[in-house]
Write a protein that holds these residues in place. Structure first.
Motif, PDB file in Angstrom:
ATOM      1  N   ALA A 201       0.831  -1.206   0.000  1.00  0.00           N
ATOM      2  CA  ALA A 201       0.000   0.000   0.000  1.00  0.00           C
ATOM      3  C   ALA A 201       0.866   1.257   0.000  1.00  0.00           C
ATOM      4  CB  ALA A 201      -0.940  -0.011   1.204  1.00  0.00           C
ATOM      5  N   GLU A 202       1.965   1.222   0.768  1.00  0.00           N
ATOM      6  CA  GLU A 202       2.866   2.371   0.793  1.00  0.00           C
ATOM      7  C   GLU A 202       3.577   2.548  -0.544  1.00  0.00           C
ATOM      8  OE1 GLU A 202       5.039   3.078   4.580  1.00  0.00           O
ATOM      9  OE2 GLU A 202       4.237   1.118   5.114  1.00  0.00           O
ATOM     10  N   ASP A 204       2.340   1.667  -3.429  1.00  0.00           N
ATOM     11  CA  ASP A 204       1.343   2.186  -4.360  1.00  0.00           C
ATOM     12  C   ASP A 204       1.221   3.701  -4.226  1.00  0.00           C
ATOM     13  OD1 ASP A 204       0.915  -0.378  -5.261  1.00  0.00           O
ATOM     14  OD2 ASP A 204      -0.930  -0.681  -4.094  1.00  0.00           O
ATOM     15  N   GLU A 205       1.279   4.196  -2.977  1.00  0.00           N
ATOM     16  CA  GLU A 205       1.231   5.639  -2.761  1.00  0.00           C
ATOM     17  C   GLU A 205       2.476   6.314  -3.325  1.00  0.00           C
ATOM     18  OE1 GLU A 205       0.045   9.379  -1.785  1.00  0.00           O
ATOM     19  OE2 GLU A 205      -1.147   7.532  -1.833  1.00  0.00           O
ATOM     20  N   ARG A 208       2.175   6.488  -7.047  1.00  0.00           N
ATOM     21  CA  ARG A 208       1.306   7.566  -7.531  1.00  0.00           C
ATOM     22  C   ARG A 208       2.039   8.895  -7.536  1.00  0.00           C
ATOM     23  NH1 ARG A 208      -2.741   4.394  -4.978  1.00  0.00           N
ATOM     24  NH2 ARG A 208      -2.346   5.330  -2.932  1.00  0.00           N
ATOM     25  N   LEU A 209       2.879   9.114  -6.537  1.00  0.00           N
ATOM     26  CA  LEU A 209       3.628  10.381  -6.474  1.00  0.00           C
ATOM     27  C   LEU A 209       4.611  10.515  -7.636  1.00  0.00           C
ATOM     28  CD1 LEU A 209       4.424  10.564  -2.635  1.00  0.00           C
ATOM     29  CD2 LEU A 209       2.789  11.966  -3.909  1.00  0.00           C
ATOM     30  N   ARG A 214       4.121  -0.443  -8.792  1.00  0.00           N
ATOM     31  CA  ARG A 214       4.539  -0.923  -7.472  1.00  0.00           C
ATOM     32  C   ARG A 214       5.967  -1.453  -7.474  1.00  0.00           C
ATOM     33  NH1 ARG A 214       0.770  -5.311  -4.759  1.00  0.00           N
ATOM     34  NH2 ARG A 214      -0.593  -3.482  -4.562  1.00  0.00           N
TER      35      ARG A 214
END
Length: 274
Positions: A201-202, A204-205, A208-209, A214
């Protein structure tokens, strides 16, 4: 090519031992349950969500027992402990792996979020330790606290998580000092990046940045570590199994780091890296 942890499992090193593993439904906890069972231990998997626990225990047969519980609740932990005693006759090893929450810089964290971070990462381990120590003392057992490299240095905007993981190392040392005379060993393990659902999840964030996927995000997050990659859950589980076995019999109050070499890097010299 080197051997994987699965290729080097000592046969029955944990035979006859009974272990409780918190946060056992996914990631490091699930891998630890599989590793312990492969080394001959009976394992009690606990966590808040029942379905992941049963998925993690699949294939482990009678050596595994799933007991859903919130390990920040003392009565719930006593229920897990009693289930281990009733099913397997004792308790020798406790792996305090449950964690999560604690995101945000101090001025962005309200009281409720602060308490959630402490509950998930510190109180869960403390309550688990307090409620299982009588059995560990009676059987000269041991405990492994899963902290993080965030317990040794600060990640950005992770105030609650960093604080709790640092405190977990203090708890490890306090328990080791107080209960070593009873034959109880308590050690901490500080992993770096590990491929787990939480880390995914981290990533993926982070992706996005930067507009990347992934896998590229994992490479970006680990590019300045000497090994240049994240750990697999099974690699961390193999270290936890060592700490839970007689192979580490003289170790207590120890903080082991499994971070692909991140802590060996002199950050101010990164600008000189080719």
């Amino acid at each position: 090519m080197g051997s994987s942890p699965a290729d080097t499992i000592p046969p029955e090193r944990l035979a006859g031992k009974v272990a409780v593993i918190t946060g056992a439904g996914t990631g490091i906890g699930a891998a630890t349950a599989r590793r312990f069972a492969a080394e001959g231990a009976a394992v009690v998997l606990t966590g808040r969500r029942e379905e992941p626990l049963h998925a993690a225990a699949e294939g482990l047969g009678e050596r595994a027992l799933c007991v859903p519980a919130d390990v920040t609740d003392a009565a719930a932990v006593r229920g897990v402990r009693d289930a281990a005693l009733d099913r397997f006759g004792g308790l020798d090893i406790v792996v305090a792996n449950a964690g999560g929450h604690g995101v945000g810089a101090a001025t962005d964290v309200d009281d409720a979020a602060w308490q959630r971070g402490l509950q998930a990462n510190l109180n869960s381990a403390f309550v688990t330790a307090r409620e299982t120590l009588p059995e560990l003392r009676s059987r000269h057992g041991c405990m492994v606290m899963v902290s993080s490299i965030a317990g040794l240095a600060a990640a950005p905007e992770m105030c609650g998580y960093v604080t709790a993981k640092h405190a977990l190392i203090g708890l490890t040392r306090s328990l080791a000092r107080d209960y070593g005379k009873d034959g109880v060993r308590v050690n901490a393990l500080c992993p770096g990046w590990v491929r787990t659902p939480m880390a995914d999840a981290e990533m993926d964030e982070l992706g996005r940045l930067h507009g990347i996927g992934r896998q590229e995000a994992y490479r970006l997050a680990t590019k300045d570590t000497p090994l240049g990659r994240p750990a697999e859950p099974e690699e961390i589980a193999s270290i936890i199994a060592f700490l839970g076995s007689a192979d580490s019999a003289v170790m207590t109050g120890t903080v082991l780091v499994a971070d692909a070499g991140a802590g060996a890097v002199d950050l101010p010299t990164l600008a000189f890296t080719p």
